[in-house]
Motif scaffolding. Structure first.
Motif, mmCIF file in Angstrom:
data_model
loop_
_atom_site.group_PDB
_atom_site.id
_atom_site.type_symbol
_atom_site.label_atom_id
_atom_site.label_comp_id
_atom_site.label_asym_id
_atom_site.label_seq_id
_atom_site.Cartn_x
_atom_site.Cartn_y
_atom_site.Cartn_z
ATOM 1 N N ASP A 475 0.791 -1.179 -0.145
ATOM 2 C CA ASP A 475 0.100 0.064 0.131
ATOM 3 C C ASP A 475 0.784 1.305 0.057
ATOM 4 O OD1 ASP A 475 -2.135 -1.657 0.242
ATOM 5 O OD2 ASP A 475 -2.478 -1.510 2.163
ATOM 6 N N PHE A 476 0.425 2.137 -0.835
ATOM 7 C CA PHE A 476 1.118 3.502 -0.816
ATOM 8 C C PHE A 476 0.875 4.086 0.421
ATOM 9 C CE2 PHE A 476 2.424 7.830 -1.655
ATOM 10 C CZ PHE A 476 3.111 7.751 -2.748
ATOM 11 N N PRO A 477 1.901 4.704 1.152
ATOM 12 C CA PRO A 477 1.757 5.263 2.618
ATOM 13 C C PRO A 477 0.845 6.606 2.299
ATOM 14 C CG PRO A 477 4.145 5.399 1.868
ATOM 15 C CD PRO A 477 3.223 4.473 0.974
ATOM 16 N N GLY A 478 -0.140 6.784 3.197
ATOM 17 C CA GLY A 478 -0.980 7.627 2.983
ATOM 18 C C GLY A 478 -2.331 7.447 2.262
ATOM 19 N N GLY A 479 -2.358 6.384 1.660
ATOM 20 C CA GLY A 479 -3.614 6.137 0.618
ATOM 21 C C GLY A 479 -4.824 5.883 1.652
ATOM 22 N N TRP A 480 -4.677 5.442 2.752
ATOM 23 C CA TRP A 480 -5.764 5.022 3.779
ATOM 24 C C TRP A 480 -5.926 6.028 4.914
ATOM 25 C CZ3 TRP A 480 -3.477 2.252 0.201
ATOM 26 C CH2 TRP A 480 -4.232 1.326 -0.485
ATOM 27 N N ASN A 481 -7.197 6.296 5.357
ATOM 28 C CA ASN A 481 -7.515 7.330 6.325
ATOM 29 C C ASN A 481 -6.659 7.125 7.545
ATOM 30 O OD1 ASN A 481 -9.331 9.047 4.759
ATOM 31 N ND2 ASN A 481 -10.981 7.730 5.176
ATOM 32 N N ASN A 482 -6.422 5.918 7.938
ATOM 33 C CA ASN A 482 -5.845 5.534 9.235
ATOM 34 C C ASN A 482 -4.124 5.316 9.055
ATOM 35 O OD1 ASN A 482 -5.950 3.260 7.710
ATOM 36 N ND2 ASN A 482 -6.608 2.169 9.713
ATOM 37 N N ASP A 483 -3.424 5.701 8.044
ATOM 38 C CA ASP A 483 -2.366 5.583 7.704
ATOM 39 C C ASP A 483 -1.548 6.455 8.781
ATOM 40 O OD1 ASP A 483 -2.537 3.604 5.977
ATOM 41 O OD2 ASP A 483 -1.992 4.661 4.092
ATOM 42 N N GLU A 484 -0.396 5.945 9.167
ATOM 43 C CA GLU A 484 0.370 6.928 10.083
ATOM 44 C C GLU A 484 1.245 8.036 9.637
ATOM 45 O OE1 GLU A 484 3.416 4.241 12.217
ATOM 46 O OE2 GLU A 484 1.513 2.972 13.339
ATOM 47 N N GLN A 485 1.452 8.028 8.293
ATOM 48 C CA GLN A 485 1.983 8.937 7.768
ATOM 49 C C GLN A 485 1.545 9.032 6.130
ATOM 50 O OE1 GLN A 485 5.401 6.988 5.384
ATOM 51 N NE2 GLN A 485 5.116 9.208 5.435
ATOM 52 N N SER A 486 1.925 9.953 5.427
ATOM 53 C CA SER A 486 1.249 10.203 4.096
ATOM 54 C C SER A 486 2.713 10.516 3.339
ATOM 55 C CB SER A 486 0.170 11.014 3.767
ATOM 56 O OG SER A 486 -0.080 11.237 2.379
ATOM 57 N N ALA A 487 2.989 9.818 2.142
ATOM 58 C CA ALA A 487 4.046 10.196 1.349
ATOM 59 C C ALA A 487 3.473 10.953 -0.004
ATOM 60 C CB ALA A 487 4.619 8.921 0.848
ATOM 61 N N PHE A 488 1.936 11.436 -0.065
ATOM 62 C CA PHE A 488 1.628 12.209 -1.112
ATOM 63 C C PHE A 488 1.840 13.824 -0.787
ATOM 64 C CE2 PHE A 488 -1.516 8.529 -1.266
ATOM 65 C CZ PHE A 488 -1.317 8.210 -2.512
ATOM 66 N N THR A 489 2.201 14.054 0.349
ATOM 67 C CA THR A 489 2.784 15.519 0.503
ATOM 68 C C THR A 489 4.215 15.734 1.064
ATOM 69 O OG1 THR A 489 1.976 15.339 3.023
ATOM 70 C CG2 THR A 489 0.459 16.040 1.477
ATOM 71 N N LYS A 490 4.851 16.593 0.851
ATOM 72 C CA LYS A 490 6.207 16.968 1.309
ATOM 73 C C LYS A 490 6.403 16.881 2.659
ATOM 74 C CE LYS A 490 10.303 19.816 0.914
ATOM 75 N NZ LYS A 490 10.699 20.900 0.011
ATOM 76 N N ALA A 491 5.229 17.323 3.379
ATOM 77 C CA ALA A 491 5.413 17.447 4.976
ATOM 78 C C ALA A 491 4.995 16.020 5.653
ATOM 79 C CB ALA A 491 4.218 18.350 5.324
ATOM 80 N N GLY A 492 4.538 15.072 4.641
ATOM 81 C CA GLY A 492 4.312 13.948 5.124
ATOM 82 C C GLY A 492 5.511 12.836 5.098
ATOM 83 N N ARG A 493 6.227 13.328 4.278
ATOM 84 C CA ARG A 493 7.387 12.327 3.704
ATOM 85 C C ARG A 493 8.472 12.285 4.730
ATOM 86 N NH1 ARG A 493 5.445 13.728 -1.584
ATOM 87 N NH2 ARG A 493 7.016 15.797 -1.752
ATOM 88 N N THR A 494 9.182 10.930 4.942
ATOM 89 C CA THR A 494 10.344 11.150 5.631
ATOM 90 C C THR A 494 11.469 11.591 4.900
ATOM 91 O OG1 THR A 494 10.952 8.781 4.817
ATOM 92 C CG2 THR A 494 9.500 8.772 6.633
ATOM 93 N N ALA A 495 12.449 11.907 5.714
ATOM 94 C CA ALA A 495 13.728 12.531 4.637
ATOM 95 C C ALA A 495 14.145 11.359 3.871
ATOM 96 C CB ALA A 495 14.867 12.860 5.963
ATOM 97 N N THR A 496 14.277 10.313 3.933
ATOM 98 C CA THR A 496 14.562 9.223 2.672
ATOM 99 C C THR A 496 13.508 9.360 1.986
ATOM 100 O OG1 THR A 496 15.571 7.992 4.387
ATOM 101 C CG2 THR A 496 15.059 6.919 2.545
ATOM 102 N N GLN A 497 12.260 9.350 2.105
ATOM 103 C CA GLN A 497 11.294 9.420 1.072
ATOM 104 C C GLN A 497 11.444 10.565 0.272
ATOM 105 O OE1 GLN A 497 7.814 8.791 3.304
ATOM 106 N NE2 GLN A 497 7.553 6.566 2.974
#
Length: 598
Positions: A475-497
């Motif tokens: 699953d793409f992180p952030g694609g589900w409402n209860n995901d811990e983080q979202s990679a769809f936004t810069k603010a939600g991405r980890t430094a590595t992502q």
């Protein structure tokens, strides 16, 4: 459409006026429907009525080319008595439909597995008519991603720099297990309701076209699923290949052109089932072939599609798949179709491309515009771990791949990629090494052909194919409402992502505006010390690409590249943004690349 009680299905459900295809085969299905005679309303010419050994089917072929938009009637009689009639609609074709432009080398395809990308509508995660229910904890189960999830994240995809979406199939798949991949389809006129509706699919296309993006449908000509309603009540015994009964494919696609082949081996490749749950369709049966052609055209018109990716293209019957392809391309001369020809030799892949010099040897021509460059993929998945250059190791593998381009009829219609939904994740293969990802992506985005990116690669997603296909389809992180983080936004991405994403975005958006990378010629130099240099050029522009696959810094004597540089003394390096001097020599750090706009 309101069906009479004795008619369960009419396919296609409607059609369009002013099509090039001169005939339309309409299938009526219902209990013992073949007991009736069929007539059509005044002015409609019936060319053929086919009743099969199964009394639940009637296939009626009409002259359709001159029928205007509006309704016609099919009248069912028993003797002289009219028993009932069915209304069939012809719709007005959208302006310019026949001349639609397909995807091409100016595009970058973003490959999505819908079930694993984003869940935009949790209310459709399961459906009462379909067997498998949502279970996100199961690696091979349905996770709930859908069409609305794609629509919700179109801005993300567009911002990334992709211009087209290839989605794995969205049509109904009622297989009781592993239905999330949707390659075992159970109704090919219906979007799986766990993804949404037919209208949702058209809405996706409209939303994309508003963004000047293109939608590519994953189409399966070779097989359906064992749960398909027609498989459960076959129109004819030979609607699918039978031996009698089930035989698995031997997967030996080479038997399609091997001059020394044994006929039984060819038959098992063409006619054997891909798996026991995927019955093999018999395209030599004219009813089947017409059904598949019309279904494909129906989806192009209904969903306003910009292309097809055809699954397992080289497992089909050769003559049938060629007729399918040519008929579609005749209807839409600027459309594009890319076939999955998963082979490991350029000559063998080339055989399946339109006007191939290889196919000409036995006078075979598929009419297929594009094929997938699996040999380049093979090289990419190994060569960036090869720090030392050997005679056939390191960057020589890329060079040798392109040296065989003379085998292809159209090198700009080759799909180039580092990975897809069936292969190992590129970031797993390279153990999360960002620098190796950058090398691979630089090559994919700057060489000839049509680049394709697999969802999540741009944020470093991993997954081990050996543990199961579900792991390379996370699953793409952030694609589900209860995901811990979202990679769809810069603010939600980890430094590595973000490190993966920012590099990908920069190069993708540069490519989007660089016409020389779309259709410029390719000039390559034999790699030395594991450094590969090539140029893309046309009359106006020129780009120099340097890929240093060695862990050591290299210094290049630029005199060797005089032919490519054409007198250029400096250039803008796209990745770093620096101005680069090109007067005498060029230094490049280990495991890095440069894209220099001259």
């Amino acid at each position: 459409m309101t069906l009479h009680a004795q008619v369960e299905k009419v396919e296609p459900p409607f059609w369009w006026s002013a099509m090039n295809l001169p005939e339309l085969q309409v299938m009526f299905y219902g209990n013992n429907i073949a007991q009736y005679d069929v007539q059509a309303s005044e002015g409609v010419i019936i060319n053929n009525i086919r009743k099969t050994e199964n009394p639940n089917y009637i296939f009626v072929t009409i002259n359709s080319g001159e029928i205007p938009a509006g309704n016609i009637e099919f009248i069912f009689r028993k003797g002289k008595k009219k028993v009932f009639s069915e209304t069939f609609e012809f719709r007005e074709r959208e302006e310019g439909s026949a001349l639609r432009e397909g995807f091409d080398a100016s595009d970058v395809l973003y490959l999505i597995m819908p079930d694993r990308f984003a869940n935009g509508d949790p209310s459709n995660d399961s459906h009462p008519e379909l067997t498998e229910k949502v279970n996100r904890s199961l690696q091979g189960g349905r996770h709930g991603g859908d069409i609305q999830g794609i629509i919700d994240n179109l801005d993300y995809i567009q911002d990334l720099g992709a211009t087209a979406i290839w989605s794995t199939p969205l049509l109904e798949d009622d297989d009781p297990k592993y239905s999330y991949h949707t390659y075992a389809q159970s109704d090919v006129y219906r979007i799986d309701p766990r993804y949404g509706s037919n209208d949702d699919y058209r809405r996706l296309a409209d939303e994309m076209h508003d963004r000047d993006m293109k939608l590519i449908m994953d189409y399966v000509t070779n097989h359906w699923g064992a749960e398909h309603w027609m498989i459960k009540d076959l129109p004819t015994y030979n609607w699918v290949h039978q031996f009698p009964g089930y035989r698995n494919s031997n997967y030996r696609m080479t038997t399609q052109f091997d001059p020394h082949k044994a006929d039984i081996d060819r038959k098992l490749n063409e006619d054997g089932w891909f798996t026991s749950t995927m019955p093999d369709l018999n395209q030599s049966n004219p009813l089947v072939l017409n059904y598949l052609i019309q279904n494909a055209i129906w989806w192009i018109e209904f969903a306003d599609l910009d292309g097809f990716r055809v699954d397992t293209y080289s497992y089909n019957e050769k003559e049938g798949i060629a007729e399918w392809t040519k008929t579609i391309m005749n209807e839409y001369p600027h459309f594009n179709i890319v076939g999955e020809v998963w082979m490991h030799d350029q000559a063998q892949i080339s055989y399946w491309q339109k006007d191939s010099p290889v196919g000409a040897i036995d006078s075979y021509n598929t009419g297929l515009p594009a094929v997938m460059d699996f040999t380049l993929h093979d090289a990419i998945t190994g060569m960036f771990d090869q720090d030392e250059q050997g005679y056939a190791d390191g960057m020589v593998r890329a060079y040798d791949n392109f040296a065989n381009d003379f085998l292809y009829a159209d090198i700009y219609n080759l799909l180039v990629f580092a990975g897809n939904h069936d292969t190992g994740r590129i970031n797993e293969i390279y153990d999360g090494d960002l620098e190796k990802y950058k090398l691979a992506l630089t090559l994919v985005l700057t060489t000839r052909g049509i680049p394709q990116l697999y969802y999540g690669d741009e944020i470093g997603m991993r997954g081990e194919k050996a543990t199961g296909d579900g792991d390379i389809r996370r699953d793409f992180p952030g694609g589900w409402n209860n995901d811990e983080q979202s990679a769809f936004t810069k603010a939600g991405r980890t430094a590595t992502q973000e490190a993966y994403h920012s590099f990908t975005k920069k190069l993708l958006n540069y490519r989007k505006e660089s016409k020389v990378l779309h259709n410029g010629k390719l000039l390559q130099y034999v790699p030395e010390e594991n450094v590969y240099v090539y140029f893309r050029f046309n009359e106006e522009d020129r780009v120099m690409v340097v890929i240093n696959n060695s862990p050591e810094e290299r210094e290049l004597d630029l005199v060797r590249f005089t032919e490519g540089l054409k007198g250029a003394q400096s250039g803008n390096e796209v990745i770093s943004g620096n101005r680069i001097s090109l007067q005498d020599s060029l230094k490049i750090t280990g495991k890095s690349s440069m894209v220099i706009e001259l």
